[in-house]
Design a protein around this motif. Structure first.
Motif, short mmCIF file in Angstrom:
data_model
loop_
_atom_site.label_atom_id
_atom_site.label_comp_id
_atom_site.label_asym_id
_atom_site.label_seq_id
_atom_site.Cartn_x
_atom_site.Cartn_y
_atom_site.Cartn_z
N VAL A 3 5.86 14.78 -1.67
CA VAL A 3 7.20 14.29 -1.36
C VAL A 3 7.73 15.16 -0.23
O VAL A 3 7.95 16.35 -0.41
N ALA A 4 7.91 14.58 0.94
CA ALA A 4 8.32 15.38 2.09
C ALA A 4 9.37 14.69 2.94
O ALA A 4 9.83 15.25 3.92
N GLY A 5 9.72 13.47 2.61
CA GLY A 5 10.74 12.77 3.37
C GLY A 5 10.15 11.84 4.42
O GLY A 5 8.99 11.94 4.81
N ALA A 6 10.99 10.92 4.87
CA ALA A 6 10.56 9.89 5.82
C ALA A 6 10.18 10.47 7.17
O ALA A 6 9.21 10.04 7.80
N GLU A 7 10.92 11.47 7.63
CA GLU A 7 10.62 12.04 8.94
C GLU A 7 9.24 12.67 8.95
O GLU A 7 8.46 12.50 9.90
N ARG A 8 8.89 13.39 7.90
CA ARG A 8 7.57 14.02 7.81
C ARG A 8 6.48 12.95 7.73
O ARG A 8 5.44 13.07 8.38
N ALA A 9 6.72 11.90 6.95
CA ALA A 9 5.75 10.82 6.84
C ALA A 9 5.52 10.17 8.20
O ALA A 9 4.38 9.89 8.59
N TRP A 10 6.60 9.92 8.94
CA TRP A 10 6.47 9.32 10.26
C TRP A 10 5.70 10.25 11.19
O TRP A 10 4.80 9.81 11.92
N ALA A 11 6.04 11.54 11.17
CA ALA A 11 5.38 12.51 12.05
C ALA A 11 3.88 12.61 11.73
O ALA A 11 3.05 12.67 12.65
N GLU A 12 3.54 12.62 10.46
CA GLU A 12 2.12 12.69 10.08
C GLU A 12 1.38 11.43 10.49
O GLU A 12 0.25 11.49 10.98
#
Length: 157
Positions: A3-12
């Motif tokens: 669980v890391a948030g939408a911004e982290r998911a987008w960046a990854e």
């Protein structure tokens, strides 16, 4: 990745896409890679906070699950009493994964996403060990559900 948030998911996802494109021979401008790395690094701080806030409190789950009739695994309707009896009758069981194989906890549709931490905590408490020593459920094939249609297609029908 947790669980890391939408911004982290987008960046990854963006970094993965750039990396895949580069591995397939596409020319990726160095500026695009640098921007992607910065965004990935920048999202790490928020992701760390999210990981800390939403990490399961395994000891608290163990405390809540002590009653015999408490349902530990909702998918397979495994109650704490069954886990306790399994541990009592099998003194060699030291891990959450071994309990999974014996009791079917974690074998339902969620594959242990909801009960794994509690089963590990129950094993730890009964065996007077740390929760970390109880471990996690081992994955078994299929790792994710496979539609029956896919099996039929393999048979050539």
């Amino acid at each position: 990745t947790g669980v890391a948030g939408a911004e982290r998911a987008w960046a990854e996802g963006h970094m993965a896409g750039l990396t895949i494109a580069a591995s397939l021979g596409a020319t990726i401008p160095p500026v695009a890679l640098a921007q992607a790395r910065r965004r990935l690094t920048g999202s790490a701080r928020f992701a760390g906070v999210m990981q800390a806030m939403f990490a399961p409190r395994r000891a608290a789950l163990a405390e809540l699950s002590r009653q015999e009739e408490t349902v530990i695994c909702r998918c397979e309707t495994v109650r704490n009493g069954k886990i306790e009896k399994t541990l009592q009758n099998n003194p060699f069981i030291q891990s959450a994964s071994a309990v999974k194989l014996e009791c079917r906890s974690g074998m339902g549709p969620c594959q242990g996403r909801y009960c794994e931490a509690t089963v590990a905590a129950r094993v730890a408490e009964v065996r007077k060990a740390s929760i970390e020593a109880s471990g996690y459920f081992n994955a078994h094939l299929p790792v994710k559900p496979v539609p029956l249609q896919d099996y039929r297609d393999i048979g050539g029908e």
